[in-house]
Design an enzyme around this catalytic site. Structure first.
Site, PDB file in Angstrom:
ATOM      1  N   SER A  77     -14.181  28.912  11.139  1.00 46.14           N
ATOM      2  CA  SER A  77     -15.081  28.711  12.282  1.00 46.14           C
ATOM      3  C   SER A  77     -15.534  27.278  12.480  1.00 46.14           C
ATOM      4  O   SER A  77     -16.310  27.001  13.387  1.00 46.14           O
ATOM      5  CB  SER A  77     -16.283  29.633  12.164  1.00 46.14           C
ATOM      6  N   THR A 177     -21.080  29.140  13.117  1.00 48.19           N
ATOM      7  CA  THR A 177     -21.272  27.689  13.161  1.00 48.19           C
ATOM      8  C   THR A 177     -22.010  27.207  11.920  1.00 48.19           C
ATOM      9  O   THR A 177     -22.872  27.902  11.420  1.00 48.19           O
ATOM     10  CB  THR A 177     -22.136  27.371  14.399  1.00 48.19           C
ATOM     11  N   THR A 195     -18.786  23.222  14.907  1.00 50.27           N
ATOM     12  CA  THR A 195     -18.111  24.516  15.079  1.00 50.27           C
ATOM     13  C   THR A 195     -16.790  24.358  15.805  1.00 50.27           C
ATOM     14  O   THR A 195     -16.579  23.377  16.520  1.00 50.27           O
ATOM     15  CB  THR A 195     -19.002  25.473  15.904  1.00 50.27           C
ATOM     16  N   ARG A 205     -13.703  25.896  27.208  1.00 44.06           N
ATOM     17  CA  ARG A 205     -15.061  26.418  26.971  1.00 44.06           C
ATOM     18  C   ARG A 205     -15.810  25.539  25.949  1.00 44.06           C
ATOM     19  O   ARG A 205     -15.264  25.128  24.935  1.00 44.06           O
ATOM     20  CB  ARG A 205     -14.961  27.846  26.450  1.00 44.06           C
ATOM     21  N   VAL A 206     -17.058  25.293  26.253  1.00 45.24           N
ATOM     22  CA  VAL A 206     -17.936  24.575  25.325  1.00 45.24           C
ATOM     23  C   VAL A 206     -19.141  25.468  25.058  1.00 45.24           C
ATOM     24  O   VAL A 206     -19.678  26.085  25.988  1.00 45.24           O
ATOM     25  CB  VAL A 206     -18.383  23.221  25.931  1.00 45.24           C
ATOM     26  N   GLY A 207     -19.555  25.551  23.825  1.00 45.82           N
ATOM     27  CA  GLY A 207     -20.690  26.407  23.473  1.00 45.82           C
ATOM     28  C   GLY A 207     -21.986  25.621  23.366  1.00 45.82           C
ATOM     29  O   GLY A 207     -22.139  24.528  23.928  1.00 45.82           O
ATOM     30  N   ASP A 208     -22.916  26.179  22.623  1.00 42.97           N
ATOM     31  CA  ASP A 208     -24.232  25.554  22.465  1.00 42.97           C
ATOM     32  C   ASP A 208     -24.244  24.434  21.431  1.00 42.97           C
ATOM     33  O   ASP A 208     -25.118  23.558  21.466  1.00 42.97           O
ATOM     34  CB  ASP A 208     -25.254  26.613  22.014  1.00 42.97           C
ATOM     35  N   THR A 228     -27.009  29.580  15.659  1.00 39.68           N
ATOM     36  CA  THR A 228     -25.647  30.071  15.479  1.00 39.68           C
ATOM     37  C   THR A 228     -25.547  31.365  16.275  1.00 39.68           C
ATOM     38  O   THR A 228     -26.549  32.029  16.517  1.00 39.68           O
ATOM     39  CB  THR A 228     -25.317  30.288  13.984  1.00 39.68           C
ATOM     40  N   GLY A 229     -24.341  31.700  16.687  1.00 44.53           N
ATOM     41  CA  GLY A 229     -24.172  32.928  17.466  1.00 44.53           C
ATOM     42  C   GLY A 229     -23.670  32.641  18.865  1.00 44.53           C
ATOM     43  O   GLY A 229     -23.058  31.592  19.110  1.00 44.53           O
ATOM     44  N   GLY A 231     -23.183  31.230  21.942  1.00 39.48           N
ATOM     45  CA  GLY A 231     -23.663  29.970  22.489  1.00 39.48           C
ATOM     46  C   GLY A 231     -24.152  30.060  23.919  1.00 39.48           C
ATOM     47  O   GLY A 231     -25.117  29.387  24.303  1.00 39.48           O
TER      48      GLY A 231
HETATM   49  C1  SD4 Z   1     -20.582  28.869  19.901  1.00 37.35           C
HETATM   50  N1  SD4 Z   1     -22.583  29.037  18.604  1.00 37.35           N
HETATM   51  O1  SD4 Z   1     -19.621  28.150  20.119  1.00 37.35           O
HETATM   52  C2  SD4 Z   1     -21.156  28.892  18.521  1.00 37.35           C
HETATM   53  C3  SD4 Z   1     -20.473  29.948  17.740  1.00 37.35           C
HETATM   54  C4  SD4 Z   1     -21.213  30.528  16.574  1.00 37.35           C
HETATM   55  O2  SD4 Z   1     -21.593  32.268  15.098  1.00 37.35           O
HETATM   56  O3  SD4 Z   1     -22.125  29.995  16.069  1.00 37.35           O
HETATM   57  N2  SD4 Z   1     -20.892  31.702  16.102  1.00 37.35           N
HETATM   58  O4  SD4 Z   1     -21.076  29.597  20.766  1.00 37.35           O
END
Ligand code: SD4
Length: 315
Positions: A77, A177, A195, A205-208, A228-229, A231
């Site tokens: 990850s 992450t 991450t 795609r871009v996350g948080d 984490t999680g 995004g």
């Molecule tokens: C995201 N927050 O790219 C990250 C992924 C992540 O547990 O943390 N997953 O959205």
């Protein structure tokens, strides 16, 4: 009305947690502490603490911890060995924030193993906060980073297997992450977040994680937080900034994490079907962690001790 009551009720009539009056008088903790997400936070903490115990600052420590996970091919990850997007490209997001409120970030970065260090270079050696994609890659190369194929045979195999069904994976199924929050012996705070994002995400795609205030936020007066999680939901609620601001208002670190999650629970009619976890570290060294669902693991290192903990979801 007594002045004290006035402060508690606030000028607009809403109730502010009673500890508000202390939030701006937080005495800095000067015993180095690191808190990181998930079980790979443990080795990251070891490396980060080594930096702190040798007198390094919080930013050096957080970066060193994040680099460890980025280099670990077994970690699917983060960085090298991260699972790719739907087209088979490993694209990385990372950011850093230091005790002076400086921030640096890279998003959608490909073929560079240490996005966290590129993010730090953006922070320290450019007039910008965020570089993305090809521009970020070219910048990294100009700073001496080597190009590397980040798609390991193992990740390639998993991606090929996924292609047969193309089932939408949620981040909690495949992805975690690494966020590292550090406080050094001077009491200064810094953080890093890195991450490879949501496995099999859309290309681009871009996350948080590279978004300052979403995946990570550091306010050296009050505290720091990281996420984490999923995004998308963290971005929509400016999650890490919210946690820090809630601590500023007097919420304890754990209550700040819970309140930030509560807003997400409410906006999903009490039934979100995804995971988000927040870690928070207040200026006085107090830690708080909470997650939406299932379980969330995090590691805390204080001095010689480094331990993994679990917290159960709020719903
Ligand atoms: C995201 N927050 O790219 C990250 C992924 C992540 O547990 O943390 N997953 O959205």
């Amino acid at each position: 009305m007594e002045r004290r009551d006035f402060i508690k009720t606030g000028a607009f009539g809403f109730t502010i947690p009673g500890s508000l009056m202390n939030a701006d008088k937080l005495k800095a903790n000067i015993n180095p502490i690191i808190i990181s997400t998930w079980n790979f936070g443990l080795p990251a903490n070891d490396i980060a603490m080594e930096v702190l115990l040798k007198g390094g600052n919080a930013m050096d420590a957080a970066e060193a911890g994040a680099r460890h996970a980025e280099a670990d091919s077994k970690n699917s990850s983060v960085g090298f060995g991260g699972l790719p997007d739907e087209n088979g490209h490993v694209t990385l997001d990372a950011c850093v924030m230091d005790s002076r409120g400086n921030a640096g970030s890279v998003a959608f970065l490909q073929n560079i193993q240490h996005p966290v260090s590129v993010a730090r270079k953006v922070m320290e050696e450019t007039k910008h906060v965020m570089l993305v994609g090809e521009g970020a890659r070219q910048f990294a190369i100009s700073k001496g980073f080597k190009e590397t194929n980040l798609l390991t045979e193992k990740s390639k195999k998993e991606w090929k297997a996924w292609q047969k069904e193309r089932r939408t994976m949620t981040p909690h199924e495949t992805h975690d992450t690494l966020s590292v929050l550090a406080q050094d012996a001077k009491g200064n705070l810094a953080g890093a977040c890195t991450t490879s994002g949501w496995a099999y995400k859309m290309h681009g795609r871009v996350g948080d994680s590279p978004i300052i205030g979403a995946g990570l936020y550091v306010d050296n007066e009050i505290g720091s937080s990281a996420a984490t999680g999923l995004g998308e939901e963290v971005i929509k609620t400016t999650g890490s900034f919210l946690v820090v601001e809630l601590m500023r208002q007097g919420y304890s670190p754990i209550d700040a994490c819970k309140e930030a999650l509560d807003r997400i629970i409410k906006s999903h009619n009490g039934k979100p079907d995804f995971q988000i976890g927040y870690i928070a570290l207040r200026k006085d060294g107090k830690v708080g962690v909470a997650c939406l669902k299932w379980e969330f693991e995090y590691a805390i290192a204080r001095g010689e001790e480094n331990k993994l903990y679990k917290v159960k979801g709020l719903i």
